[in-house]
Design a protein around this motif. Structure first.
Motif, mmCIF file in Angstrom:
data_model
loop_
_atom_site.group_PDB
_atom_site.id
_atom_site.type_symbol
_atom_site.label_atom_id
_atom_site.label_comp_id
_atom_site.label_asym_id
_atom_site.label_seq_id
_atom_site.Cartn_x
_atom_site.Cartn_y
_atom_site.Cartn_z
ATOM 1 N N MET A 453 0.789 -1.227 0.000
ATOM 2 C CA MET A 453 0.000 0.000 0.000
ATOM 3 C C MET A 453 0.823 1.279 0.000
ATOM 4 N N VAL A 457 -2.452 0.129 -4.863
ATOM 5 C CA VAL A 457 -3.721 -0.055 -4.169
ATOM 6 C C VAL A 457 -3.716 -1.368 -3.395
ATOM 7 N N ASN A 458 -3.151 -2.414 -4.000
ATOM 8 C CA ASN A 458 -3.100 -3.728 -3.377
ATOM 9 C C ASN A 458 -2.065 -4.581 -4.103
#
Length: 475
Positions: A453, A457-458
């Motif tokens: 992060m 985003v992931n």
């Protein structure tokens, strides 16, 4: 709160802690059963207000921005699994003698609703490999002709599974340590703890508490407690569990299996646990080549899945067919491409040191791309165990210095490129540096050992960025 029959819920005051993938289904189900539901939520953003409006239209009370106060008259709290046990809401519930359940506990209590015959649960937990093992298990069960689903922490609601109109024969259930913490009544048909390594200690408070919550999966097992022979802590949890009489301890190993174990002999997955006269006999289940990818930790996943399926009575042929039919999710030790004789492998899902060490163990000569958010992890053990496999290392991310320091201590001979950037183009730069350092026969491996992060985003986006960068190399 009774046995879970509809009449038990009429007029009951239930507080649901948290909106999201577990809180909203729980609130809807409880409201449908006649409970008086109040949802409390810490956040009060646009998404939360949208979700709240949906529930309020049904007649559910929602309090946004106030997750600390226990609503007056609450008789039960149903919590999202990620809410930490030390939150004031739970302290207030404990002081008032109000039970706290997670969504898994709620699903377990509701599975006999309307007198239906509930599907047995085959449960999977562990620090790493849960999702892959659960999906493998579901594939094997399907190959045996059973109506099943991979549910739980995998993203498919257990409430939907147990309350659906068409019942399942058996469920493959992935469970996190958070979910197990809030599921005191769960009693599986059979279960496994795949492995144990420090993770989520900020939530649990200690490694001992984390292991204890993982070990809850064995409590009350009826047929088999499946453990990892190479990870003694998992066997210790089996020994400590209070199981039903006749429940067996069954190990899995990458070596030749002893009686009551599954293992590997000459490239064959074999069963010496669920066969007649296991002192002398073994059943061939599948070939190592039937497991994709055939990395050591993934073979271990396959053996654990096979053990749970065999505990349920699945024939050997279904194990082979299910493993052959299984396709792993993206970003799990996925081969992206070969460029100039160098393999590029995406294991962005390796978000902690335990997962990264398993990934590194699958290859002999590696240019390792690592780094991100360390989440309090240390890297000495990982680097020391993997040093002999490293040709070079490319570091990215906010906490890359921690890995660099471990490399200096335990692998000073390994060249390191430290990319001091966290922008979206950093992955392309990392892949280009890795290409410069690699020679024919090497593997460039994205196994970050960190969360994503700080830059992405992931882990999915991180893996996609790696794959795109590799494609640009070959263009």
């Amino acid at each position: 709160m009774g046995s879970g029959q509809v009449t038990d819920w009429q007029g009951k005051h239930v507080t649901v802690a948290g909106l999201g993938v577990s809180g909203i289904p729980a609130a809807k189900v409880l409201h449908g059963l006649g409970a008086r539901v109040t949802v409390v939520n810490d956040g009060d953003d646009a998404r939360a207000r949208e979700q709240a409006a949906e529930l309020e239209a049904l007649g559910v009370t929602v309090r946004l921005g106030d997750g600390a106060t226990l609503p007056e008259g609450t008789e039960l709290v149903v919590t999202a699994p990620g809410w930490k046990p030390d939150k004031p809401l739970f302290t207030a519930a404990h002081e008032a003698g109000v039970p706290v359940w997670g969504d898994v506990e709620l699903a377990w209590r509701l599975r006999e609703l309307d007198g239906r015959e509930p599907a047995p649960w085959l449960c999977v937990t562990g620090t790493n490999g849960k999702t892959t093992t659960t999906q493998m298990l579901a594939s094997i069960l399907e190959a045996a002709g059973l109506r099943t689903a991979a549910v739980g922490n995998i993203g498919v609601s257990l409430l939907d599974a147990v309350l659906g109109e068409e019942p399942y024969d058996v469920l493959a259930v992935e469970l996190s340590s958070y979910q197990l913490h809030w599921a005191p009544s769960l009693r599986a048909h059979s279960a496994t703890v795949l492995n144990l390594a420090p993770d989520h200690l900020d939530w649990h408070g200690s490694m001992e508490a984390y292991a204890k919550d993982k070990g809850r999966v064995y409590e009350g097992n009826r047929v088999a407690c499946v453990y990892n022979v190479a990870d003694k802590a998992t066997e210790d949890l089996v020994r400590e569990a209070d199981v039903e009489e006749g429940c067996r301890a069954v190990g899995f190993t990458l070596g030749a299996p002893a009686p009551s174990q599954l293992g590997v002999v000459d490239g064959i997955l074999v069963d010496r646990a669920f066969v007649e006269n296991r002192q002398k006999n073994a059943q061939e289940l599948a070939e190592v080549s039937d497991v994709r990818p055939p990395a050591p930790h993934n073979i271990a996943n396959a053996l654990a899945a096979a053990a749970l399926a065999r505990a349920y009575g699945v024939p050997a042929k279904a194990v082979r067919d299910g493993l052959r039919a299984f396709t792993p999710d993206a970003h799990r030790i996925a081969h992206v491409a070969d460029v100039d004789g160098v393999a590029y492998v995406d294991d962005s899902k390796a978000t902690n040191t335990h997962a990264a060490q398993a990934s590194l163990a699958a290859y002999d000569s590696i240019v390792w791309i690592a780094g991100g958010l360390a989440k309090g992890a240390t890297f000495d053990e990982l680097v020391a165990a993997s040093a002999k496999r490293l040709r070079a290392v490319v570091l990215i991310g906010a906490d890359r210095a921690l890995i660099h320091e471990a490399l200096t201590r335990h692998a000073p001979q390994v060249p390191v490129v430290d990319l001091d950037r966290t922008d979206t183009g950093a992955m392309l730069a990392a892949v280009r540096e890795a290409r410069r350092l690699a020679v024919e026969g090497d593997t460039v491996l994205l196994a970050p050992a960190c969360a994503s992060m700080d830059m992405f985003v992931n882990y999915n986006q991180r893996g996609d960025a790696f794959a795109q960068a590799v494609r640009e190399l070959g263009a």
